[in-house]
Enzyme design. Structure first.
Site, mmCIF file in Angstrom:
data_model
loop_
_atom_site.group_PDB
_atom_site.id
_atom_site.type_symbol
_atom_site.label_atom_id
_atom_site.label_comp_id
_atom_site.label_asym_id
_atom_site.label_seq_id
_atom_site.Cartn_x
_atom_site.Cartn_y
_atom_site.Cartn_z
ATOM 1 N N ALA A 48 28.360 -9.224 20.451
ATOM 2 C CA ALA A 48 29.608 -9.483 19.742
ATOM 3 C C ALA A 48 30.683 -10.046 20.650
ATOM 4 O O ALA A 48 30.627 -9.941 21.873
ATOM 5 C CB ALA A 48 30.103 -8.194 19.097
ATOM 6 N N SER A 94 25.460 -13.047 16.400
ATOM 7 C CA SER A 94 25.944 -11.772 15.893
ATOM 8 C C SER A 94 26.842 -11.937 14.672
ATOM 9 O O SER A 94 27.636 -12.883 14.581
ATOM 10 C CB SER A 94 26.726 -11.044 16.993
ATOM 11 O OG SER A 94 27.364 -9.884 16.489
ATOM 12 N N TYR A 123 24.777 -6.970 10.138
ATOM 13 C CA TYR A 123 25.095 -5.546 10.096
ATOM 14 C C TYR A 123 25.437 -5.140 8.669
ATOM 15 O O TYR A 123 25.876 -5.966 7.856
ATOM 16 C CB TYR A 123 26.343 -5.244 10.932
ATOM 17 C CG TYR A 123 26.193 -5.230 12.416
ATOM 18 C CD1 TYR A 123 25.270 -4.413 13.037
ATOM 19 C CD2 TYR A 123 27.028 -6.010 13.214
ATOM 20 C CE1 TYR A 123 25.173 -4.372 14.420
ATOM 21 C CE2 TYR A 123 26.948 -5.977 14.597
ATOM 22 C CZ TYR A 123 26.012 -5.153 15.197
ATOM 23 O OH TYR A 123 25.927 -5.117 16.551
ATOM 24 N N THR A 154 20.031 -5.532 11.777
ATOM 25 C CA THR A 154 20.192 -4.490 12.788
ATOM 26 C C THR A 154 20.335 -3.160 12.064
ATOM 27 O O THR A 154 21.305 -2.942 11.344
ATOM 28 C CB THR A 154 21.402 -4.770 13.682
ATOM 29 O OG1 THR A 154 21.117 -5.918 14.488
ATOM 30 C CG2 THR A 154 21.692 -3.599 14.594
ATOM 31 N N LYS A 161 15.556 -5.180 13.407
ATOM 32 C CA LYS A 161 15.894 -4.912 14.805
ATOM 33 C C LYS A 161 16.404 -3.479 14.973
ATOM 34 O O LYS A 161 17.243 -3.019 14.196
ATOM 35 C CB LYS A 161 16.963 -5.893 15.287
ATOM 36 C CG LYS A 161 17.386 -5.716 16.740
ATOM 37 C CD LYS A 161 18.432 -6.767 17.120
ATOM 38 C CE LYS A 161 18.849 -6.646 18.576
ATOM 39 N NZ LYS A 161 19.634 -5.422 18.842
ATOM 40 N N SER A 189 14.271 -2.201 20.117
ATOM 41 C CA SER A 189 15.571 -2.289 20.768
ATOM 42 C C SER A 189 16.274 -0.941 20.733
ATOM 43 O O SER A 189 16.175 -0.203 19.744
ATOM 44 C CB SER A 189 16.449 -3.336 20.068
ATOM 45 O OG SER A 189 17.758 -3.362 20.606
ATOM 46 N N HIS A 232 19.585 -1.091 21.201
ATOM 47 C CA HIS A 232 20.949 -1.613 21.018
ATOM 48 C C HIS A 232 21.693 -1.622 22.357
ATOM 49 O O HIS A 232 22.890 -1.329 22.430
ATOM 50 C CB HIS A 232 21.715 -0.765 19.988
ATOM 51 C CG HIS A 232 22.781 -1.507 19.258
ATOM 52 N ND1 HIS A 232 22.672 -1.871 17.933
ATOM 53 C CD2 HIS A 232 23.990 -1.967 19.656
ATOM 54 C CE1 HIS A 232 23.764 -2.499 17.548
ATOM 55 N NE2 HIS A 232 24.584 -2.582 18.584
ATOM 56 N N ARG A 272 23.697 1.447 23.454
ATOM 57 C CA ARG A 272 25.068 1.592 22.944
ATOM 58 C C ARG A 272 25.135 2.441 21.673
ATOM 59 O O ARG A 272 26.219 2.652 21.139
ATOM 60 C CB ARG A 272 25.664 0.208 22.665
ATOM 61 C CG ARG A 272 25.832 -0.625 23.913
ATOM 62 C CD ARG A 272 26.059 -2.102 23.602
ATOM 63 N NE ARG A 272 27.278 -2.372 22.878
ATOM 64 C CZ ARG A 272 28.492 -2.434 23.439
ATOM 65 N NH1 ARG A 272 28.627 -2.206 24.742
ATOM 66 N NH2 ARG A 272 29.548 -2.715 22.719
#
Length: 377
Positions: free
Chosen positions: A100, A127, A151, A177, A238, A260, A262, A265
């Site tokens: 991002a 993103s 998202y 995601t 993802k 993943s 992330h 995070r």
């Protein structure tokens, strides 16, 4: 200036394709330079993780829990990195993960990253939280394949509209995601009371004066097929770290799954991508994608060299994606910095393939690897 030898690019000059191997890629030096060039709160936003940052710290080391078993006398004198991702040809299996607010790292933000990825022949995932619009970044990619990451944000109607826009703009896949039911507790951001700097905005979100966001119900596997229909694109899921989840996603209509954490995070103390990858690859083996082809598996998380990338390919990944190294390249060198990071890791990968007697990504497999500490005592 990046961690590589670099010349200054003219104002109208595109990032140059990198057929020759860069002299040396020093990602530690690159990160150190990015730290000095970015505001502390911006650097920590990019560099930080959730909780005590255990997952963040373990990610690079997890790839080093494997050792290579090179083949010899195989008649290989050249490694061709070319492959396809969901049918789209790319010149390297090293791509750009979604991240991002790229406008904080460089004024050109996502446009610079898109131009660099196109020049190198790498795939970029854009993103939802970009500082440039869906359409602007697609145009900057100049016909090179790119994917759009989605998202669950704002109203369901707005999220659905983004999916449609991605299809209309020419993206080749929609990346859902799914590891963000709530935002991870990122202590560095809390300490800085992080906010997007003045003058930047999330270009794909409703503007000032829009109605307050009203998130809909949590996503389920049923949303995979729905988003595929809305966008007209294959769907990549993802944030998968379990084999059973991977199978459920594929049976619900996913064309690929992406292992993943992330970037460390979200949840802390989760299994590193390097250790989750074999289970996911084994689980989806034999499961057909919606178009009848084999399900592809991708991975990110702590990949810091071409040797790490080779380990991932040997474990069954079709491609690896870089996050923070690309951030540092953009912050220190703009489009040239991104291009040189992607080209540098790709050159290291080609070199490692040759040393292992492999002619390309498809010539890898688990026989090239053994767990560190072998043989067992």
């Amino acid at each position: 200036m990046t961690g590589l030898t670099q010349r200054r690019r003219g104002p109208d000059e595109q990032p140059r394709p990198t057929d020759a191997a860069p002299p040396y890629l020093d990602l530690d030096l690159l990160e150190a330079r990015a730290r000095t060039s970015l505001a502390p709160e911006v650097f920590d936003y990019y560099a930080g993780g959730a909780g005590a940052e255990v997952t963040l710290a373990e990610a690079p080391q997890a790839w080093r829990s494997w050792r290579l078993r090179p083949r010899v006398l195989r008649g290989v004198d050249r490694a061709d990195l070319g492959t396809t991702l969901l049918g789209s040809p790319v010149r390297t299996p090293v791509g750009v993960a979604p991240w991002a607010y790229q406008g904080m790292a460089h004024p050109d933000g996502e446009l610079a990253t898109a131009r660099a990825a196109a020049a190198v022949g790498a795939l970029m995932t854009v993103s939802t939280s970009a500082t440039r619009s869906v359409e602007e970044v697609a145009a900057a990619a100049a016909g090179s394949p790119s994917w759009f990451q989605l998202y669950r944000q704002h109203s369901p109607g707005h999220t659905d509209d983004l999916a449609r826009r991605a299809g209309d703009a020419g993206y080749r896949a929609l990346v859902l995601t799914v590891d963000l039911p709530v935002l991870g507790r990122r202590r560095r951001d809390l300490r800085h009371d992080f906010a997007l700097p003045a003058g930047l905005r999330m270009a794909n979100q409703p503007g000032p004066g829009s109605a307050a966001p009203e998130p809909g119900p949590p996503w389920t596997t049923a949303d995979i097929g729905r988003f595929a229909e809305l966008s007209g694109l294959p769907v990549v899921v993802k944030g998968v770290l379990r084999g059973d989840d991977a199978v459920a996603c594929v049976r619900a209509g996913a064309s690929a799954v992406w292992v993943s954490t992330h970037g460390g995070r979200q949840a802390d103390l989760v299994v590193p991508s390097a250790h989750a990858l074999p289970e996911v690859v084994d689980a989806v083996r034999g499961e057909p994608a919606p178009d009848g082809t084999d399900v592809e598996v991708y991975v990110d998380g702590g990949v810091r060299s071409g040797v790490d990338a080779l380990v991932a390919l040997a474990l069954g990944a079709r491609a690896v994606f870089l996050g923070r190294p690309v951030v540092w390249g953009l912050a220190t060198g703009g489009a040239d910095g991104v291009a040189e990071v992607l080209a540098g890791v790709s050159a290291e990968l080609a070199h490692a393939l040759l040393l292992c007697g492999a002619a390309g990504p498809a010539d890898t497999g688990p026989d090239l690897l053994v767990r560190a500490g072998w043989p067992p005592r």
